[in-house]
Each structure stands twice: as C-alpha cells, then as structure tokens.
Enzyme design. Structure first.
Site, PDB file in Angstrom:
ATOM      1  N   HIS A 131       0.878  -1.185   0.000  1.00  9.81           N
ATOM      2  CA  HIS A 131       0.000   0.000   0.000  1.00  9.81           C
ATOM      3  C   HIS A 131       0.909   1.228   0.000  1.00  9.81           C
ATOM      4  O   HIS A 131       1.490   1.568  -1.022  1.00  9.81           O
ATOM      5  CB  HIS A 131      -0.911  -0.094   1.233  1.00  9.81           C
ATOM      6  CG  HIS A 131      -2.029   0.897   1.286  1.00  9.81           C
ATOM      7  ND1 HIS A 131      -2.316   1.774   0.288  1.00  9.81           N
ATOM      8  CD2 HIS A 131      -2.964   1.139   2.265  1.00  9.81           C
ATOM      9  CE1 HIS A 131      -3.356   2.515   0.626  1.00  9.81           C
ATOM     10  NE2 HIS A 131      -3.774   2.142   1.833  1.00  9.81           N
TER      11      HIS A 131
ATOM     12  N   ASP B 226       2.882   5.511  -6.899  1.00 10.22           N
ATOM     13  CA  ASP B 226       4.112   5.379  -6.124  1.00 10.22           C
ATOM     14  C   ASP B 226       5.378   5.393  -6.960  1.00 10.22           C
ATOM     15  O   ASP B 226       6.474   5.441  -6.408  1.00 10.22           O
ATOM     16  CB  ASP B 226       4.068   4.086  -5.289  1.00 10.22           C
ATOM     17  CG  ASP B 226       3.231   4.261  -4.048  1.00 10.22           C
ATOM     18  OD1 ASP B 226       3.345   5.327  -3.430  1.00 10.22           O
ATOM     19  OD2 ASP B 226       2.451   3.360  -3.718  1.00 10.22           O
TER      20      ASP B 226
ATOM     21  N   HIS C 168      -2.052  -2.089 -10.489  1.00  6.21           N
ATOM     22  CA  HIS C 168      -3.031  -1.547  -9.548  1.00  6.21           C
ATOM     23  C   HIS C 168      -4.275  -2.424  -9.558  1.00  6.21           C
ATOM     24  O   HIS C 168      -4.640  -2.952 -10.614  1.00  6.21           O
ATOM     25  CB  HIS C 168      -3.412  -0.108  -9.926  1.00  6.21           C
ATOM     26  CG  HIS C 168      -3.996   0.640  -8.781  1.00  6.21           C
ATOM     27  ND1 HIS C 168      -5.319   0.536  -8.431  1.00  6.21           N
ATOM     28  CD2 HIS C 168      -3.424   1.473  -7.880  1.00  6.21           C
ATOM     29  CE1 HIS C 168      -5.535   1.285  -7.364  1.00  6.21           C
ATOM     30  NE2 HIS C 168      -4.405   1.857  -7.005  1.00  6.21           N
TER      31      HIS C 168
END
Ligand code: CMC
Length: 374
Positions: free
Chosen positions: A220, A310, A259
């Site tokens: 996460h 990210d 994702h």
C-alpha cells in the site's frame, strides 16, 4: 452469498459513498465530482481538504478561514511532545506517527477534545501530522525544535517540519500537488480500515490509528520507498533493461507498477511524472527521471503493466532531500484528509461493518480432556 469467497474483497461493493470515484478503465480519478487533473492544476491542498470534508469547493473566505484554522492547530499538546521525545531515535517514523495519533486522543485538552463525529477532530489531526513528524525527525537529525510558522501553507510547513528549511516556490508546489493527489482513493485498504473502526462507533483517533498501521505495508503506502531502493540497485540507465528483465524472470514484483483498480495508467502517475521532470530540470538533475522512463518502457513491454502513483513520488521527495523513510509518512499527511472524510461519512450513515468468512475447518471433533491428550 454462502460458498462464494472474493479473496481480497476484489470487486466487492461494500458501501455507498459520495467522496471519491475511480474509473479504472478510463484512468480517471474524481474527488466529489471534480477531475483530479483540474484539482492538481488549479487548486491547493487546503482547497481539496475543504472539498473532501464539506463536499463543495470553498469560497475565498472559507478557504482563508480553513488555512488559518489549520495553522492555529499546528501546536501540539506538551504531553504529546514529551511522549514523542521519549521514543527511540531509531524508531520507524510510521510507528512514531501511529503511536502519536493514538496518544493524541489522551492528551487533547478535555475542553477542546472533539466529539466522535466532529470535523474539528479531522482538522486537528490534519494540522498535527506534520508537527508530529517534524518533532520526531528533527530530534533524530539534531535539528532545532519546530515552530508553528502560521504564514506557511500546509505543503510548505510540511517541508519546513521535515527539513528545517523553507521550500522554493517550485518545490512547495510540487509537494502541494503530491498532497492533492494522495488525499483520497475510494475504499483503499487504509481507508477501509478506518471505516471499519468508525463503524463500531469508535472515535476518530482510533479510526486514524487503524489507518496509519494499514498504510505502512509495502503493498500500500510503502511502495515508493521500494521504488527508490530499486533505482539505487539499478544504478545507471544502461543497466535498467537487463536488471528489470532479470527481476521479472524471477517472478519478482517491480514496485510502483500495477493496480487493483486501474487497468490503464494511474492518472496520478501521469501528473507526478511531469513534476518529476520539472523539478529535475530546475535542479539540473534528471538522473531519476531518465532511469524511471527506461524502467517504465521495459516493464510495459515485458508485462503490459502501467505505473501507479508510487512510481514517481519518491523521485520528487529525493530531489528535495527528504529521507526515504519519510515518504510513507508524507502519504499519511495527505491521506488523513480522505480517512477523516470517510469516517465522518460513516458516522452519518452508520452500519456496523462485519462480513462473514466461509468456514472450511472441522465441526464435529470430540472433546478430549487435557490429561488424556497426546
Ligand atoms: N510487478 C510485476 N508483476 C506484477 C506487478 C508488479 N508490480 N503487479 C502485478 N503483477 C502481476 C502479478 O505477478 C500477476 O501475474 P500472474 O498472473 O502472472 O501471476 C498479475 O500481475 C496480477 O497481479 P495481482 O497481484 O493479482 O494483482 P492485484 O490487483 O492484487 O495487485 C498490486 C495490485 C498493487 C498489489 C500489485 O500490482 C503490486 O503488488 N504492485 C506493486 C506494489 C505497488 O506498487 N503498490 C502501490 C499500489 S498504488 C498505491 C496504493 O494504493 O497504496
């Protein structure tokens, strides 16, 4: 439903929400009806916080009031500062953050302690997170104690808290955009954890404590730190192709890609890629940007995977000189707005979140007294 298990609750619709919409096929992210691209281009983090909490964009007066309120709430209770000072300097900053958020519930002055559904608590937590991080990291870095600096925006204050220097205008805007992009993302794992806690009618601080602990995991919030570790291991652009191919051949995951919801490029990655380049150009250092572009090309060619949020954020934080173990705490400093908006929504339409499991163990074992067990 008996007999059907959706592992990881994938594609399970758990509740109705008016806060955030992700169109995974079109690569769109919407906060309260507004496209993230418009918000990242034209708004500020404080404006987005207002939008997520109150459901509409603020007027100029409402925005000025919120900015002032957040600035006033930056000062931490003395007991909490002492609690932070007692933590070992080697503690993981996410552990320090989780501990401090939990302790806030105890150290809030009784007369100002917000009620379970109060928006005041959401604002208090949002204002306090940079101060908590600043208090913790300044001590371990032997920097001077933090001052409230009410004249600074939330983004500029966060940089000042972490580094004891004010960001340039471009740096402040890059962090502001990163905070906007991380502020909410529907029922991601940490937000779900916060809503589960709130659905028991527990308090806002408990819900955010659950969320901080959930964000910490590398699948996460922790992925951007791993991206920078990977870039360090690759070293130079000419080594990227071979390095990434070998990693994929070993069936290892490349952090910052893939994702659960987006089937195309994460729109937040598109925006942060541009900021990684802009900041790199301004600082005359495009090393990470060029390396990332090569990794993107190889991972997409070999696995058909797209970058997620990210992938680029770590390169931006690195260009500012922010230590790697503070990347996930920066994520938390933004997502706290989404967590608290969801908790407030949960309180408004409360239903205890309590799913069931498919039991696959035995049911008819004969009880054997302890003395007779072998
Ligand atoms: N690198 C290599 N292969 C991958 C990756 C990756 N990053 N992501 C997915 N795959 C492969 C996976 O190995 C699997 O292949 P196969 O079918 O051959 O076994 C296939 O794609 C499907 O993977 P999955 O794990 O079933 O997909 P998921 O929807 O559960 O995964 C994810 C979502 C984010 C956990 C995963 O893509 C991942 O581990 N990515 C790396 C970690 C990361 O970047 N996390 C940040 C997510 S965005 C920020 C946030 O929401 O916190």
């Amino acid at each position: 439903m008996a007999g059907e298990v959706q592992r990881g609750l994938e594609d399970v619709v758990a509740l109705e929400s008016r806060i955030c919409f992700i169109d995974g096929r079109q690569g769109r992210l919407i906060y309260r009806g507004y496209d993230i691209r418009d918000l990242a281009e034209r708004s500020t983090f404080e404006e987005v916080a207002y939008l997520l909490w109150y459901g509409r964009l603020p007027t100029a007066t409402q925005l000025a009031d919120l900015r002032q309120r957040l600035a006033e709430l930056r000062t931490l209770p003395g007991e909490l500062v002492r609690e932070l000072d007692a933590l070992p300097a080697t503690a993981n900053p996410m552990d320090a953050l989780r501990t401090a958020v939990s302790a806030m519930a105890i150290f809030e002055p009784q007369e100002t302690r917000p009620g379970p559904s109060s928006i005041g608590g959401a604002q208090r937590l949002t204002a306090a997170l940079p101060s908590i991080l600043g208090t913790f990291v300044r001590r371990r870095a032997h920097l001077p104690p933090i001052a409230a600096r009410p004249e600074l925006s939330h983004a500029a204050y966060l940089v000042y808290a972490l580094l004891d220097r004010e960001p340039t205008e471009l740096e402040a805007r890059a962090i502001d955009v990163a905070l906007i992009l991380h502020a909410d993302h529907d029922l991601n794992a940490s937000t779900f954890a916060a809503r589960v806690t709130a659905s028991t009618l527990s308090d806002l601080y408990s819900a955010v404590t659950s969320a901080v602990g959930t964000l910490k995991g590398p699948l996460h919030g922790g992925a951007n730190e791993r991206v920078m570790e990977l870039l360090g291991e690759i070293g130079t652009v000419d080594r990227a192709e071979e390095f990434v191919k070998a990693k994929l051949a070993r069936h290892e995951r490349v952090m910052g890609f893939g994702h659960r919801v987006y089937k195309v490029e994460d729109p937040r990655a598109t925006i942060l890629r541009d900021w990684s380049r802009r900041l790199g150009e301004a600082k005359g250092d495009l090393h990470y940007y060029r390396l990332l572009e090569k990794v993107v090309e190889v991972v997409h060619r070999e696995k058909g995977l797209y970058p997620n949020v990210d992938l680029y954020s770590g390169s931006i934080y690195t260009l500012l000189g922010i230590p790697q173990d503070l990347y996930t705490p920066i994520f938390a400093s933004s997502r706290v707005v989404g967590w608290t908006a969801h908790v407030l929504e949960e309180y408004e339409d409360l239903r205890l979140i309590r799913p069931t499991s498919l039991y696959v163990g035995p049911t008819d074992l004969a009880y054997v007294p302890v003395a007779e067990r072998s």
